[in-house]
Design an enzyme around this catalytic site. Structure first.
Site, PDB file in Angstrom:
ATOM      1  N   ASP A  82     -13.336  -7.159  -7.288  1.00 28.81           N
ATOM      2  CA  ASP A  82     -11.947  -7.551  -7.537  1.00 28.81           C
ATOM      3  C   ASP A  82     -11.818  -9.075  -7.471  1.00 28.81           C
ATOM      4  O   ASP A  82     -12.203  -9.694  -6.478  1.00 28.81           O
ATOM      5  CB  ASP A  82     -11.073  -6.881  -6.455  1.00 28.81           C
ATOM      6  CG  ASP A  82      -9.579  -7.052  -6.702  1.00 28.81           C
ATOM      7  OD1 ASP A  82      -9.178  -7.161  -7.886  1.00 28.81           O
ATOM      8  OD2 ASP A  82      -8.812  -7.059  -5.719  1.00 28.81           O
ATOM      9  N   HIS A  83     -11.301  -9.677  -8.532  1.00 27.94           N
ATOM     10  CA  HIS A  83     -11.073 -11.131  -8.591  1.00 27.94           C
ATOM     11  C   HIS A  83     -12.330 -11.972  -8.414  1.00 27.94           C
ATOM     12  O   HIS A  83     -12.316 -12.984  -7.708  1.00 27.94           O
ATOM     13  CB  HIS A  83     -10.008 -11.572  -7.570  1.00 27.94           C
ATOM     14  CG  HIS A  83      -8.631 -11.151  -7.941  1.00 27.94           C
ATOM     15  ND1 HIS A  83      -7.882 -11.801  -8.908  1.00 27.94           N
ATOM     16  CD2 HIS A  83      -7.874 -10.124  -7.520  1.00 27.94           C
ATOM     17  CE1 HIS A  83      -6.718 -11.190  -9.044  1.00 27.94           C
ATOM     18  NE2 HIS A  83      -6.690 -10.156  -8.225  1.00 27.94           N
ATOM     19  N   HIS A 175       0.916 -10.448  -5.961  1.00 30.09           N
ATOM     20  CA  HIS A 175       0.108  -9.932  -4.855  1.00 30.09           C
ATOM     21  C   HIS A 175       0.868 -10.101  -3.540  1.00 30.09           C
ATOM     22  O   HIS A 175       1.437 -11.145  -3.291  1.00 30.09           O
ATOM     23  CB  HIS A 175      -1.224 -10.695  -4.764  1.00 30.09           C
ATOM     24  CG  HIS A 175      -2.109 -10.502  -5.957  1.00 30.09           C
ATOM     25  ND1 HIS A 175      -2.290 -11.480  -6.903  1.00 30.09           N
ATOM     26  CD2 HIS A 175      -2.851  -9.452  -6.353  1.00 30.09           C
ATOM     27  CE1 HIS A 175      -3.137 -11.035  -7.834  1.00 30.09           C
ATOM     28  NE2 HIS A 175      -3.489  -9.796  -7.526  1.00 30.09           N
ATOM     29  N   GLY A 176       0.828  -9.044  -2.706  1.00 35.72           N
ATOM     30  CA  GLY A 176       1.483  -9.140  -1.399  1.00 35.72           C
ATOM     31  C   GLY A 176       2.651  -8.188  -1.305  1.00 35.72           C
ATOM     32  O   GLY A 176       2.771  -7.249  -2.090  1.00 35.72           O
ATOM     33  N   HIS A 203      -2.013  -5.635 -11.662  1.00 35.06           N
ATOM     34  CA  HIS A 203      -2.303  -6.046 -10.285  1.00 35.06           C
ATOM     35  C   HIS A 203      -1.007  -6.029  -9.493  1.00 35.06           C
ATOM     36  O   HIS A 203       0.073  -6.061 -10.070  1.00 35.06           O
ATOM     37  CB  HIS A 203      -2.910  -7.456 -10.259  1.00 35.06           C
ATOM     38  CG  HIS A 203      -4.353  -7.481 -10.668  1.00 35.06           C
ATOM     39  ND1 HIS A 203      -5.348  -7.974  -9.858  1.00 35.06           N
ATOM     40  CD2 HIS A 203      -4.967  -7.048 -11.794  1.00 35.06           C
ATOM     41  CE1 HIS A 203      -6.514  -7.847 -10.475  1.00 35.06           C
ATOM     42  NE2 HIS A 203      -6.308  -7.298 -11.657  1.00 35.06           N
ATOM     43  N   SER A 206       1.274  -2.431  -5.235  1.00 36.40           N
ATOM     44  CA  SER A 206       1.953  -2.079  -3.982  1.00 36.40           C
ATOM     45  C   SER A 206       3.418  -2.487  -4.050  1.00 36.40           C
ATOM     46  O   SER A 206       3.717  -3.634  -4.347  1.00 36.40           O
ATOM     47  CB  SER A 206       1.308  -2.808  -2.797  1.00 36.40           C
ATOM     48  OG  SER A 206      -0.020  -2.390  -2.615  1.00 36.40           O
ATOM     49  N   ASN A 225      -3.853  -1.649  -9.442  1.00 42.92           N
ATOM     50  CA  ASN A 225      -4.441  -2.058  -8.165  1.00 42.92           C
ATOM     51  C   ASN A 225      -3.472  -1.865  -7.006  1.00 42.92           C
ATOM     52  O   ASN A 225      -2.311  -2.298  -7.074  1.00 42.92           O
ATOM     53  CB  ASN A 225      -4.821  -3.543  -8.226  1.00 42.92           C
ATOM     54  CG  ASN A 225      -5.966  -3.809  -9.185  1.00 42.92           C
ATOM     55  OD1 ASN A 225      -6.447  -2.918  -9.873  1.00 42.92           O
ATOM     56  ND2 ASN A 225      -6.408  -5.054  -9.222  1.00 42.92           N
TER      57      ASN A 225
HETATM   58 ZN   LIG Z   1      -5.201  -8.810  -8.037  1.00 40.41          ZN
END
Ligand SMILES: [Zn+2]
Length: 274
Positions: A82-83, A175-176, A203, A206, A225
């Site tokens: 990942d990344h 992200h986060g 991405h 969540s 993701n």
């Molecule tokens: Zn990501």
């Protein structure tokens, strides 16, 4: 079944009109939780390991766990970097048995992103490992401003020139942990899908509301993701576990169950269960 490559899984998702959830794993318990969820729901999943873990000894240990889990499962799964951000990480990932590689050069200008990604596609191609690229940088929820969304024409050029098997795009996620629910640009997803003809990756899954996840899949997202919320699921349970339990395997039972429950929820949401 065993480990299959990223493209094989994405092809299954394409045929079935669903998305493969990609779970970031960090230790034996997170691997076990995700593996148990995949087996119970008979659904393909991606175990992914964040690039930083390839800079130290972690990924070497973790890869053995993932390969063991994959060998036990009756469903196809992939092991993904990942990344990926350096040749060292990519080389180690291939050595440790990754069957998918993400190269993230999305912070660079278009031409440099194309050059870096194309180089990774070439190297990984020598051992038959498909590559996920990123165009339009998916930032962090802590960024001051929302990043610029992926341009449709640039995406078509990027995919044609690099030969990536999948493309991560910026369409409103980060992200986060979101302070307020994101608003995805579903029309842009559909347009990029139309222009590139390849599976797209979301991405920052969540915290995205369920109906937007489903809308994104309908529009052409084939890999989603889930990193942050898997960590929260695990850690929240660790912090709630009775501190008098000193046998680590017993202490870890609850957190492993929590990861399994989280993964099952996301597998059901993304539609890959048989
Ligand atoms: Zn990501």
């Amino acid at each position: 079944m065993a480990l299959v490559n990223l493209k094989t899984l994405l092809d299954l998702a394409e045929e079935g009109g669903y998305a493969i959830p990609a779970f970031n794993v960090y230790n034996m318990e997170t691997v076990m939780g995700v593996a148990q969820a995949a087996e119970e729901l008979q659904a393909p999943v991606i175990f992914q390991v964040y690039s930083r873990l390839f800079d130290g000894p972690n990924a070497a240990f973790l890869s053995a766990l993932i390969r063991h889990a994959a060998a036990q499962l009756s469903v196809p799964v992939a092991f993904h970097l990942d990344h990926g951000a350096s040749q060292v990480q990519v080389t180690r990932a291939l050595t440790y048995g990754c069957t998918g590689i993400m190269i993230d050069a999305s912070m660079l200008p278009l031409e440099e992103n194309i050059a870096a990604t194309e180089a990774a596609v070439r190297i990984c191609g020598h051992v038959g490992v498909p590559v996920e690229g990123e165009l339009g940088h998916v930032g962090s929820v802590n960024d001051e401003k929302m990043a610029i969304f992926t341009d449709i024409e640039e995406a078509a050029i990027f995919c044609r020139k690099t030969g990536v098997a999948a493309l991560a795009i910026m369409v409103g996620t980060a992200h986060g942990r979101y302070r307020q629910a994101p608003q995805l640009d579903l029309q842009r997803i559909a347009a990029i899908r139309q222009a590139t003809g390849i599976p797209l990756v979301l991405h920052g899954g969540s915290g995205v509301p369920d109906e937007q996840i489903q809308g994104a899949i309908t529009a052409g997202i084939r890999k989603i993701n889930f990193g942050t919320d898997l960590c929260y699921a695990f850690l929240k349970r660790v912090l709630r576990t009775n501190q008098d339990v000193v046998a680590i395997d017993i202490f870890m039972h609850g957190p492993t169950e929590e990861v399994k429950a989280f993964a099952m929820e996301k597998i059901k949401l993304t539609g890959g269960r048989r």
